[in-house]
Motif scaffolding. Structure first.
Motif, PDB file in Angstrom:
ATOM      1  N   GLU A 165       0.826  -1.211   0.000  1.00 51.58           N
ATOM      2  CA  GLU A 165       0.000   0.000   0.000  1.00 51.58           C
ATOM      3  C   GLU A 165       0.856   1.256   0.000  1.00 51.58           C
ATOM      4  OE1 GLU A 165      -2.993  -0.072   3.045  1.00 51.58           O
ATOM      5  OE2 GLU A 165      -3.827  -1.972   2.332  1.00 51.58           O
ATOM      6  N   LEU A 166       1.976   1.217   0.711  1.00 50.77           N
ATOM      7  CA  LEU A 166       2.872   2.367   0.763  1.00 50.77           C
ATOM      8  C   LEU A 166       3.535   2.599  -0.600  1.00 50.77           C
ATOM      9  CD1 LEU A 166       4.140   4.551   2.578  1.00 50.77           C
ATOM     10  CD2 LEU A 166       5.953   2.918   3.088  1.00 50.77           C
ATOM     11  N   VAL A 167       3.993   1.531  -1.232  1.00 43.33           N
ATOM     12  CA  VAL A 167       4.612   1.654  -2.558  1.00 43.33           C
ATOM     13  C   VAL A 167       3.589   2.180  -3.557  1.00 43.33           C
ATOM     14  CG1 VAL A 167       5.719   0.414  -4.465  1.00 43.33           C
ATOM     15  CG2 VAL A 167       6.331  -0.133  -2.092  1.00 43.33           C
ATOM     16  N   GLU A 168       2.381   1.640  -3.509  1.00 43.32           N
ATOM     17  CA  GLU A 168       1.323   2.099  -4.416  1.00 43.32           C
ATOM     18  C   GLU A 168       1.033   3.584  -4.195  1.00 43.32           C
ATOM     19  OE1 GLU A 168      -3.356   1.163  -5.341  1.00 43.32           O
ATOM     20  OE2 GLU A 168      -2.062  -0.513  -4.744  1.00 43.32           O
ATOM     21  N   ALA A 169       1.000   4.013  -2.941  1.00 42.69           N
ATOM     22  CA  ALA A 169       0.748   5.426  -2.640  1.00 42.69           C
ATOM     23  C   ALA A 169       1.867   6.302  -3.209  1.00 42.69           C
ATOM     24  CB  ALA A 169       0.617   5.633  -1.134  1.00 42.69           C
ATOM     25  N   GLY A 170       3.113   5.833  -3.110  1.00 47.48           N
ATOM     26  CA  GLY A 170       4.229   6.582  -3.678  1.00 47.48           C
ATOM     27  C   GLY A 170       4.133   6.696  -5.184  1.00 47.48           C
ATOM     28  N   ILE A 171       3.756   5.611  -5.813  1.00 51.78           N
ATOM     29  CA  ILE A 171       3.608   5.605  -7.277  1.00 51.78           C
ATOM     30  C   ILE A 171       2.498   6.559  -7.708  1.00 51.78           C
ATOM     31  CG2 ILE A 171       2.851   4.172  -9.222  1.00 51.78           C
ATOM     32  CD1 ILE A 171       4.440   1.846  -7.903  1.00 51.78           C
ATOM     33  N   GLU A 172       1.410   6.586  -6.954  1.00 51.39           N
ATOM     34  CA  GLU A 172       0.249   7.388  -7.345  1.00 51.39           C
ATOM     35  C   GLU A 172       0.321   8.842  -6.872  1.00 51.39           C
ATOM     36  OE1 GLU A 172      -3.039   4.955  -5.924  1.00 51.39           O
ATOM     37  OE2 GLU A 172      -3.312   4.214  -7.980  1.00 51.39           O
ATOM     38  N   HIS A 173       1.259   9.184  -5.993  1.00 51.78           N
ATOM     39  CA  HIS A 173       1.353  10.528  -5.438  1.00 51.78           C
ATOM     40  C   HIS A 173       1.755  11.528  -6.523  1.00 51.78           C
ATOM     41  CE1 HIS A 173       2.353  13.848  -2.819  1.00 51.78           C
ATOM     42  NE2 HIS A 173       1.877  13.169  -1.784  1.00 51.78           N
ATOM     43  N   ASP A 174       1.006  12.603  -6.636  1.00 51.27           N
ATOM     44  CA  ASP A 174       1.257  13.594  -7.688  1.00 51.27           C
ATOM     45  C   ASP A 174       2.611  14.283  -7.565  1.00 51.27           C
ATOM     46  OD1 ASP A 174      -1.190  13.089  -8.859  1.00 51.27           O
ATOM     47  OD2 ASP A 174      -2.205  14.764  -7.874  1.00 51.27           O
ATOM     48  N   ASP A 175       3.123  14.430  -6.357  1.00 47.54           N
ATOM     49  CA  ASP A 175       4.357  15.171  -6.157  1.00 47.54           C
ATOM     50  C   ASP A 175       5.612  14.296  -6.163  1.00 47.54           C
ATOM     51  OD1 ASP A 175       2.924  17.520  -5.955  1.00 47.54           O
ATOM     52  OD2 ASP A 175       2.719  17.362  -3.780  1.00 47.54           O
ATOM     53  N   VAL A 176       5.449  12.995  -6.325  1.00 48.28           N
ATOM     54  CA  VAL A 176       6.571  12.069  -6.322  1.00 48.28           C
ATOM     55  C   VAL A 176       6.781  11.520  -7.732  1.00 48.28           C
ATOM     56  CG1 VAL A 176       7.448   9.865  -5.429  1.00 48.28           C
ATOM     57  CG2 VAL A 176       6.208  11.426  -3.908  1.00 48.28           C
ATOM     58  N   ALA A 177       8.009  11.615  -8.202  1.00 46.86           N
ATOM     59  CA  ALA A 177       8.378  10.979  -9.468  1.00 46.86           C
ATOM     60  C   ALA A 177       8.830   9.565  -9.131  1.00 46.86           C
ATOM     61  CB  ALA A 177       9.504  11.750 -10.140  1.00 46.86           C
ATOM     62  N   PHE A 178       8.240   8.590  -9.771  1.00 51.09           N
ATOM     63  CA  PHE A 178       8.558   7.186  -9.480  1.00 51.09           C
ATOM     64  C   PHE A 178       8.766   6.476 -10.808  1.00 51.09           C
ATOM     65  CE2 PHE A 178       7.927   4.361  -5.636  1.00 51.09           C
ATOM     66  CZ  PHE A 178       8.552   3.254  -6.181  1.00 51.09           C
ATOM     67  N   PHE A 179       9.980   6.006 -11.033  1.00 50.24           N
ATOM     68  CA  PHE A 179      10.337   5.369 -12.296  1.00 50.24           C
ATOM     69  C   PHE A 179      10.807   3.939 -12.069  1.00 50.24           C
ATOM     70  CE2 PHE A 179      11.418   9.918 -12.629  1.00 50.24           C
ATOM     71  CZ  PHE A 179      10.544  10.288 -13.643  1.00 50.24           C
ATOM     72  N   VAL A 180      10.588   3.093 -13.078  1.00 48.70           N
ATOM     73  CA  VAL A 180      11.152   1.748 -13.066  1.00 48.70           C
ATOM     74  C   VAL A 180      12.024   1.588 -14.311  1.00 48.70           C
ATOM     75  CG1 VAL A 180       9.324   0.664 -11.700  1.00 48.70           C
ATOM     76  CG2 VAL A 180       9.131   0.714 -14.192  1.00 48.70           C
ATOM     77  N   ALA A 181      13.019   0.723 -14.175  1.00 51.47           N
ATOM     78  CA  ALA A 181      13.887   0.373 -15.296  1.00 51.47           C
ATOM     79  C   ALA A 181      13.591  -1.069 -15.676  1.00 51.47           C
ATOM     80  CB  ALA A 181      15.350   0.519 -14.907  1.00 51.47           C
ATOM     81  N   GLU A 182      13.440  -1.290 -16.960  1.00 49.25           N
ATOM     82  CA  GLU A 182      13.167  -2.629 -17.471  1.00 49.25           C
ATOM     83  C   GLU A 182      14.261  -3.057 -18.440  1.00 49.25           C
ATOM     84  OE1 GLU A 182       8.352  -3.063 -17.709  1.00 49.25           O
ATOM     85  OE2 GLU A 182       9.337  -2.068 -19.385  1.00 49.25           O
ATOM     86  N   VAL A 183      14.546  -4.345 -18.407  1.00 52.11           N
ATOM     87  CA  VAL A 183      15.385  -4.985 -19.413  1.00 52.11           C
ATOM     88  C   VAL A 183      14.593  -6.198 -19.874  1.00 52.11           C
ATOM     89  CG1 VAL A 183      17.549  -6.187 -19.886  1.00 52.11           C
ATOM     90  CG2 VAL A 183      17.542  -4.180 -18.382  1.00 52.11           C
ATOM     91  N   ASP A 184      14.364  -6.282 -21.166  1.00 52.45           N
ATOM     92  CA  ASP A 184      13.569  -7.379 -21.743  1.00 52.45           C
ATOM     93  C   ASP A 184      12.211  -7.518 -21.056  1.00 52.45           C
ATOM     94  OD1 ASP A 184      15.666  -7.989 -23.501  1.00 52.45           O
ATOM     95  OD2 ASP A 184      16.587  -9.360 -22.056  1.00 52.45           O
ATOM     96  N   GLY A 185      11.592  -6.384 -20.717  1.00 50.79           N
ATOM     97  CA  GLY A 185      10.258  -6.393 -20.121  1.00 50.79           C
ATOM     98  C   GLY A 185      10.211  -6.709 -18.638  1.00 50.79           C
ATOM     99  N   GLU A 186      11.366  -6.940 -18.023  1.00 56.54           N
ATOM    100  CA  GLU A 186      11.425  -7.264 -16.596  1.00 56.54           C
ATOM    101  C   GLU A 186      11.908  -6.049 -15.810  1.00 56.54           C
ATOM    102  OE1 GLU A 186      13.928 -10.134 -13.515  1.00 56.54           O
ATOM    103  OE2 GLU A 186      14.279 -10.294 -15.658  1.00 56.54           O
ATOM    104  N   VAL A 187      11.191  -5.709 -14.732  1.00 58.50           N
ATOM    105  CA  VAL A 187      11.620  -4.612 -13.880  1.00 58.50           C
ATOM    106  C   VAL A 187      12.873  -5.044 -13.127  1.00 58.50           C
ATOM    107  CG1 VAL A 187      11.022  -3.166 -11.890  1.00 58.50           C
ATOM    108  CG2 VAL A 187       9.301  -3.632 -13.654  1.00 58.50           C
ATOM    109  N   VAL A 188      13.959  -4.280 -13.332  1.00 59.54           N
ATOM    110  CA  VAL A 188      15.249  -4.611 -12.714  1.00 59.54           C
ATOM    111  C   VAL A 188      15.767  -3.489 -11.828  1.00 59.54           C
ATOM    112  CG1 VAL A 188      15.881  -6.247 -14.539  1.00 59.54           C
ATOM    113  CG2 VAL A 188      16.557  -3.825 -14.734  1.00 59.54           C
TER     114      VAL A 188
END
Length: 166
Positions: free
Chosen positions: A50-73
């Protein structure tokens, strides 16, 4: 060598992958100086879905993931905390991908976002005993600043404040 790294904005579908990368990264980077029980408690506190989801959805927080071959790494999160500064809250890469440019790609995206916020610098705190993190930030050109204490699962550990001028 891996295929190209793709960095994108995180979505709620990434919550489990973020937690998995965090778990493996914490044990690999912090296992030498944090007790396993401390790591587990901190992961539970900081990577509750729930905390991670809130961070991802928070308007003031930039949250990025890096993928290699479609896998979050890897992932990174940042927030504008002062008029002239963005704080890099997290940047973690799965240890199997260390040295492949994933962390650099994530930081470059955070720096791009920080420039869009019209700030002068990116700041972050790094456990002083985290040789992997210290080496990563210094290689990127971050400058070490003041020493502080960071609280992890009720324990205090030495931390170095780092800054990167944009």
């Amino acid at each position: 060598m891996s295929d190209a790294v793709a960095v994108r904005e995180a979505t709620v579908e990434d919550v489990d992958a973020v937690a998995a990368v965090a778990r493996d990264s914490w044990y690999a980077a912090y296992g030498g100086f944090l007790d396993p029980a401390t790591v587990e408690q901190a992961l539970g506190e900081n990577y509750d879905p729930e905390l991670v989801e809130a961070g991802i959805e928070h308007d003031d927080v930039a949250f990025f993931v890096a993928e290699v071959d479609g896998e979050v790494v890897g992932f990174a999160s940042a927030e504008r905390t002062w008029a002239d500064e963005v704080e890099l809250h997290t940047i973690y890469v799965h240890p199997d991908r260390w040295g492949e440019g994933v962390g650099t790609a994530l930081f470059e995206r955070v720096a791009e976002w920080a420039r869009e916020q019209d700030v002068d610098r990116v700041a972050c705190g790094v456990f002083t005993e985290n040789a992997v993190g210290v080496g990563f930030f210094e290689a990127l050109g971050f400058e070490a600043g003041v020493e502080a204490q960071a609280e992890v699962a009720g324990e205090l550990h030495p931390e170095t404040e780092y800054e990167y001028d944009l």
